[in-house]
Design a protein around this motif. Structure first.
Motif, short mmCIF file in Angstrom:
data_model
loop_
_atom_site.label_atom_id
_atom_site.label_comp_id
_atom_site.label_asym_id
_atom_site.label_seq_id
_atom_site.Cartn_x
_atom_site.Cartn_y
_atom_site.Cartn_z
N THR A 78 101.99 -18.90 -31.98
CA THR A 78 101.32 -18.98 -33.28
C THR A 78 101.85 -20.20 -34.01
O THR A 78 103.05 -20.47 -34.02
CB THR A 78 101.60 -17.72 -34.12
OG1 THR A 78 101.11 -16.58 -33.43
CG2 THR A 78 100.91 -17.82 -35.47
N ILE A 79 100.94 -20.92 -34.66
CA ILE A 79 101.32 -22.06 -35.49
C ILE A 79 100.77 -21.84 -36.89
O ILE A 79 99.70 -21.24 -37.06
CB ILE A 79 100.79 -23.39 -34.90
CG1 ILE A 79 101.39 -24.58 -35.67
CG2 ILE A 79 99.27 -23.43 -34.87
CD1 ILE A 79 101.11 -25.92 -35.00
N GLY A 80 101.52 -22.25 -37.89
CA GLY A 80 101.10 -22.01 -39.26
C GLY A 80 101.37 -23.19 -40.16
O GLY A 80 102.25 -24.03 -39.90
N PHE A 81 100.57 -23.28 -41.23
CA PHE A 81 100.73 -24.33 -42.24
C PHE A 81 100.70 -23.65 -43.61
O PHE A 81 99.92 -22.73 -43.84
CB PHE A 81 99.60 -25.36 -42.15
CG PHE A 81 99.45 -25.97 -40.78
CD1 PHE A 81 100.17 -27.10 -40.43
CD2 PHE A 81 98.59 -25.40 -39.84
CE1 PHE A 81 100.03 -27.66 -39.17
CE2 PHE A 81 98.45 -25.94 -38.58
CZ PHE A 81 99.16 -27.09 -38.24
N LEU A 82 101.52 -24.15 -44.51
CA LEU A 82 101.63 -23.50 -45.81
C LEU A 82 101.96 -24.52 -46.89
O LEU A 82 102.78 -25.42 -46.67
CB LEU A 82 102.74 -22.43 -45.77
CG LEU A 82 103.10 -21.73 -47.08
CD1 LEU A 82 101.92 -20.93 -47.61
CD2 LEU A 82 104.33 -20.84 -46.88
N ILE A 83 101.30 -24.39 -48.05
CA ILE A 83 101.61 -25.20 -49.23
C ILE A 83 101.86 -24.23 -50.39
O ILE A 83 101.00 -23.40 -50.71
CB ILE A 83 100.47 -26.16 -49.58
CG1 ILE A 83 100.19 -27.12 -48.44
CG2 ILE A 83 100.82 -26.94 -50.85
CD1 ILE A 83 99.01 -28.04 -48.69
N ARG A 115 99.17 -20.95 -53.80
CA ARG A 115 99.66 -20.80 -52.42
C ARG A 115 98.45 -20.87 -51.49
O ARG A 115 97.49 -20.11 -51.65
CB ARG A 115 100.39 -19.48 -52.28
CG ARG A 115 100.91 -19.12 -50.90
CD ARG A 115 101.56 -17.73 -51.00
NE ARG A 115 101.97 -17.21 -49.71
CZ ARG A 115 103.20 -17.33 -49.20
NH1 ARG A 115 104.13 -17.97 -49.88
NH2 ARG A 115 103.50 -16.81 -48.02
N VAL A 116 98.49 -21.75 -50.51
CA VAL A 116 97.41 -21.91 -49.54
C VAL A 116 98.04 -21.96 -48.15
O VAL A 116 98.98 -22.73 -47.93
CB VAL A 116 96.58 -23.18 -49.80
CG1 VAL A 116 95.48 -23.30 -48.75
CG2 VAL A 116 95.99 -23.17 -51.20
N GLY A 117 97.52 -21.15 -47.23
CA GLY A 117 98.13 -21.13 -45.90
C GLY A 117 97.13 -20.84 -44.80
O GLY A 117 96.03 -20.30 -45.03
N LEU A 118 97.52 -21.19 -43.60
CA LEU A 118 96.71 -20.97 -42.41
C LEU A 118 97.63 -20.59 -41.26
O LEU A 118 98.60 -21.30 -40.98
CB LEU A 118 95.91 -22.22 -42.03
CG LEU A 118 95.26 -22.24 -40.65
CD1 LEU A 118 94.13 -21.22 -40.58
CD2 LEU A 118 94.74 -23.64 -40.30
N ASP A 119 97.35 -19.47 -40.60
CA ASP A 119 98.04 -19.08 -39.37
C ASP A 119 97.01 -19.05 -38.25
O ASP A 119 95.93 -18.47 -38.40
CB ASP A 119 98.68 -17.69 -39.51
CG ASP A 119 99.81 -17.69 -40.52
OD1 ASP A 119 100.46 -18.73 -40.70
OD2 ASP A 119 100.05 -16.62 -41.14
N ASN A 139 94.13 -16.56 -39.63
CA ASN A 139 94.36 -15.95 -40.93
C ASN A 139 94.42 -17.07 -41.97
O ASN A 139 95.29 -17.95 -41.90
CB ASN A 139 95.67 -15.16 -40.95
CG ASN A 139 95.91 -14.50 -42.30
OD1 ASN A 139 94.98 -14.00 -42.91
ND2 ASN A 139 97.15 -14.52 -42.75
N ILE A 140 93.48 -17.05 -42.91
CA ILE A 140 93.44 -18.05 -43.98
C ILE A 140 93.65 -17.30 -45.29
O ILE A 140 92.98 -16.31 -45.57
CB ILE A 140 92.08 -18.79 -44.02
CG1 ILE A 140 91.80 -19.46 -42.68
CG2 ILE A 140 92.07 -19.82 -45.14
CD1 ILE A 140 90.42 -20.08 -42.59
N TYR A 141 94.60 -17.77 -46.08
CA TYR A 141 94.91 -17.05 -47.31
C TYR A 141 95.21 -18.04 -48.44
O TYR A 141 95.62 -19.18 -48.22
CB TYR A 141 96.10 -16.11 -47.10
CG TYR A 141 97.35 -16.78 -46.57
CD1 TYR A 141 98.34 -17.26 -47.43
CD2 TYR A 141 97.54 -16.94 -45.20
CE1 TYR A 141 99.48 -17.86 -46.93
CE2 TYR A 141 98.66 -17.56 -44.69
CZ TYR A 141 99.65 -18.01 -45.56
OH TYR A 141 100.76 -18.63 -45.08
N GLY A 142 94.98 -17.58 -49.64
CA GLY A 142 95.24 -18.41 -50.80
C GLY A 142 95.35 -17.55 -52.05
O GLY A 142 94.77 -16.47 -52.14
N SER A 143 96.11 -18.01 -53.02
CA SER A 143 96.25 -17.30 -54.28
C SER A 143 96.52 -18.29 -55.40
O SER A 143 97.03 -19.39 -55.17
CB SER A 143 97.39 -16.27 -54.20
OG SER A 143 98.64 -16.92 -54.00
#
Length: 829
Positions: A345-350, A333-337, A281-285
């Motif tokens: 599950t591992i995730g990264f978020l800025i 906001r930028v993230g990766l799960d 799951n890649i997300y950004g706003s």
């Protein structure tokens, strides 16, 4: 070098504990009496892939098919029916895109009063999925037993607003003139974003919330009495602002634009993108906002040579200020799960918030003698350019054990926060009498505030049995703040360093915590008991004067909640918790910040943390009407108090510890459906605040009974039109030695869905009558002042939004487990 070491210990007021002990004993006794009269049926609803299905209809039917009651599944897919008399029943589950499911006959009897149906897997209806996409909308305001949820993204009135302006409309919440937030009359509210404390000073938090656009907010959660799982900070309770996160499969997103005006223009835009497949799951706003604002302030101060405000004033200062406050904000906001496998599950978020704010004010100050002659007439310009940058980096891990519901999560966060203020203060003394010469003084300031936050956290959840659930965790945070304030004074055309006004202050804080929560379901009632322990170590280094102040203390924070259903429609909860409010760096830093030459603010390095014991008894009827009685006692309450130097015609404000604050009251929340086209949520609160303490070597009592009311109404007008009408009223209240006048506001809006329900247009008008203002009266000993602040609250906004890509909802969710970092980054501006 000065060193102070203080160790605080657990103190509970026996006199206040006795009534609640008797109350809990009474509720428990009633519980045991009713225990044999209540059956319970529960379960969890999942889709074909095993993911929970939230907010789907679940009906409890008699054997003959007649409906007894109905509920919606929660955000984890769980549902529960309580207070069921002996008999035979069916459970029926139905929802859009799924085939209905009806259970076999279920029997509640003396031998079997508790039925857990386990996982109930629904089958998708492919015909419905292919034919049409239907979206269900949550209520604007949802009331649960332990929190109030405001679904901001469903509200028309949220368009074009900031997060701080949204809080002004929330039930029981009041935002003061400088952004202080109180809940049911209690100050010291802990504000969290995505479950994370901000660690910002109140002023920096206010600026951050002003810089957070409503378009990026999903919902606001209000918790009056949080459990031991949450940080113990926040004597007034917790407000959690949940940002939007797209959970749909495939590639999808949304775009929005808004524009309008108050006394000045406002506009903004937002873009949200998301891609999700089975593994990633890649997300950004990103959103941008500009808010122009002009506000007016009238400030009257009376000075007494006798030192007694009851006599005739010798001099009176009449001050009027006009302030332009343009604000530019950028949020991203930028993230990766990534799912390593079905269990890990591992995730990264800025997260980022970058912006700039200008305070451009013009002040006139006339000092008038008792006989009406003018002593002086000053004109002051205060031009302050502020900028900030908040960046939070997070890495998180989640492990799901084979046992249903058992999880382990870990998080590590680093947050970098910087605030900068460039201040230019210029005062011209105008000619007030014949032959008097004018004069000009100029002061400039550079205020950099840098705060770094390091945090690590682990949480473990384990349903030990069908009736017992264990929650536990550890958390450590380290905060380092550096504020190097420099003032220069213009002397004969040259800028000279101001030794008296400049100051360099460093602050360090460590908090190490652990908690344990036990949830136990008995026959007919449930109990949650928790205990949190926090060790705090602080160090404030006044580099300018080479003084050092250190403190360390360990505190225990117990909490207990007892829930008791009575019959089919009633539920009672008794709750107790102990919390703490630590002074932030802005409160402890003794440097002076000038609004004008005759008004400044100054911190207090000797502040002690305040402690609160809070009790609440609530009753819910049919899940729609909630009545709550609360009693809270705070010791060493931190309050900003005004002081006055009559000989210099100067006023200052500084935080002090008062002896105690007693707050008690009763509130009522109602969810109404007068007609199929009219839904509403209404909140009324009557409370009393009693401040007691010692100011200027004199004891004082300041108390009053206050009332607040909030109403949110939604109307369906047909053909895609929806309307909203909201309003609030706050009566007079007290804070420290000051008294506040009442205020109210009424807002309205209309929405139209367009483009095959993928888009909408919204038009809203906030504070139609421009009646929301702050009026403060302070009269104590030689202090006699009145403030009337008229903010830029009336505005009209038009917005348009559009959703694109795949809009099918995937209920698989992953949030960072550290959802409590960053409210006290201790800033000082």
């Amino acid at each position: 070098m000065k060193t102070c070491h203080n160790k605080a210990s657990l103190k509970l007021a026996t006199g206040t504990l006795l009534p609640i002990i008797l109350l809990i004993f009474f509720v428990t006794f009633q519980t045991l009496c009713y225990a044999q009269m209540n059956g319970n049926i529960s379960g969890k609803i999942v889709d074909p892939g095993g993911a929970p299905i939230e907010y789907i209809s679940v009906g409890l039917l008699y054997e003959d098919g007649k409906i007894l009651k109905g509920v919606l599944s929660d955000s984890t897919g769980k549902f529960s029916f309580s207070a069921i008399p002996d008999g035979k029943y069916l459970v029926k589950i139905s929802g859009v895109s799924y085939h209905p499911l009806t259970t076999e006959i279920l029997v509640i009897s003396i031998e079997n009063r508790k039925l857990d149906l386990g996982l109930l897997k629904l089958k998708e209806d492919s015909k419905l999925l292919n034919a049409v996409v239907i979206s269900a909308q949550k209520k604007l305001i949802e009331q649960t037993i332990d929190k109030t949820i405001i679904n901001v993204e469903n509200s028309i009135l949220s368009e074009g607003n900031t997060a701080l302006e949204l809080l002004e409309k929330a039930p029981g919440v009041k935002v003061g003139e400088d952004g202080q937030i109180s809940l049911k009359g209690r100050s010291g509210v802990l504000v969290m974003i995505n479950g994370k404390s901000t660690y910002l000073s109140p002023k920096e938090l206010s600026t951050l919330l002003k810089g957070t656009n409503s378009s990026s907010i999903s919902k606001i959660e209000i918790m009056n009495n949080p459990s031991a799982k949450y940080d113990a900070a926040g004597n007034g309770g917790i407000i959690n602002i949940q940002m939007k996160k797209n959970m749909k499969t495939g590639l999808n997103g949304s775009v929005s634009l808004n524009g309008g005006a108050s006394r000045n223009a406002r506009y903004g835009s937002a873009l949200d993108l998301n891609y999700r497949n089975n593994k990633v799951n890649i997300y950004g706003s990103y959103d941008y906002g500009y808010r122009g604002e002009t506000e007016y302030l009238d400030f009257v101060r009376r000075f007494y040579d006798s030192g007694n405000s009851g006599s005739i004033p010798n001099r009176t200062s009449y001050q009027d200020t006009e302030t332009d406050e343009p604000l530019h904000t950028n949020n991203f906001r930028v993230g990766l799960d990534y799912d390593l496998d079905s269990s890990n599950t591992i995730g990264f978020l800025i997260n980022g918030n970058v912006g700039k704010y200008t305070h451009d004010s013009k002040t006139g100050n006339r000092l008038i003698a008792a006989d009406g002659t003018m002593i002086s007439h000053m004109a002051t310009t205060n031009y302050d350019q502020q900028s900030w940058k908040n960046l939070t980096y997070n890495v998180n891990y989640l492990h799901k054990f084979k046992k249903e519901g058992r999880t382990f999560s870990a998080d590590a966060d680093f947050a970098s926060n910087s605030f900068t203020s460039n201040l230019n203060l210029k005062t011209t003394t105008l000619q007030s009498t014949d032959g008097q010469a004018g004069a000009t003084t100029s002061r400039r300031g550079y205020v950099p505030a840098i705060t770094d936050v390091y945090l690590a956290k682990v949480d473990y959840t384990d349903p030990l049995s069908k009736t017992i659930k264990l929650e536990s965790g550890l958390k450590s945070s380290v905060i380092q703040s550096d504020n190097n304030l420099r003032y220069d004074i213009l002397n004969n055309g040259n800028w000279e360093y101001d030794n008296n006004g400049s100051n360099h202050f460093k602050y360090k804080e460590q908090i190490h915590a652990g908690y344990i929560n036990i949830n136990k379901d008995f026959k007919g009632f449930s109990v949650q008991a928790g205990l949190r322990g926090e060790y705090t170590k602080t160090q404030g280094h006044q580099i300018t004067t080479d003084s050092l102040l250190t403190r360390s203390y360990f505190q225990l924070f117990p909490s207990i909640f007892i829930n008791k259903p009575i019959g089919a429609n009633h539920q009672i909860q008794a709750a107790y918790s102990r919390r703490i409010e630590r002074p932030d760096y802005g409160d402890l830093n003794p440097f002076r910040v000038f609004r004008d030459p005759l008004l400044f603010y100054q911190g207090n390095p000797f502040l002690k943390p305040e402690l609160i014991n809070t009790f609440q008894l609530s009753h819910s009827f049919k899940g729609k009407y909630t009545t709550a009685i609360n009693y809270n006692q705070t010791t060493d309450v931190i309050t900003w108090l005004s002081g006055q130097i009559d000989s210099l015609n100067t006023t200052f404000e500084s935080p002090q510890n008062l002896s105690r604050l007693i707050n008690y009251g009763i509130s009522f929340t109602a969810s109404t459906t007068f007609f199929n086209w009219w839904n509403g949520t209404h909140f009324a609160n009557v409370f009393r605040n009693e401040y007691k303490g010692n100011v200027q070597n004199n004891t004082f009592n300041n108390n009053t009974t206050s009332f607040s009311f909030n109403s949110q109404n939604s109307f369906k007008a047909g053909k895609g039109y929806t309307m909203e009408l909201s309003g609030f009223y706050y009566s007079g209240s007290v804070y420290g030695i000051s008294t506040y006048k009442g205020s109210y506001a009424i807002s309205t809006g209309v929405q139209k869905t367009i483009l095959q329900d993928k888009g909408n247009i919204k038009l809203m008008v906030n504070d139609i009558f421009q009646s929301d203002r702050y009026r403060e009266q302070t009269k104590y000993q030689n202090i006699d002042m009145y403030t009337n602040k008229r903010p830029d609250s009336r505005r009209i906004m038009l917005s348009i939004s559009y959703r694109f890509g795949n809009q099918n909802q995937d209920n698989k969710d992953r949030r960072t487990g550290s959802e409590d970092i960053q409210n006290r980054v201790k800033g000082g501006g």
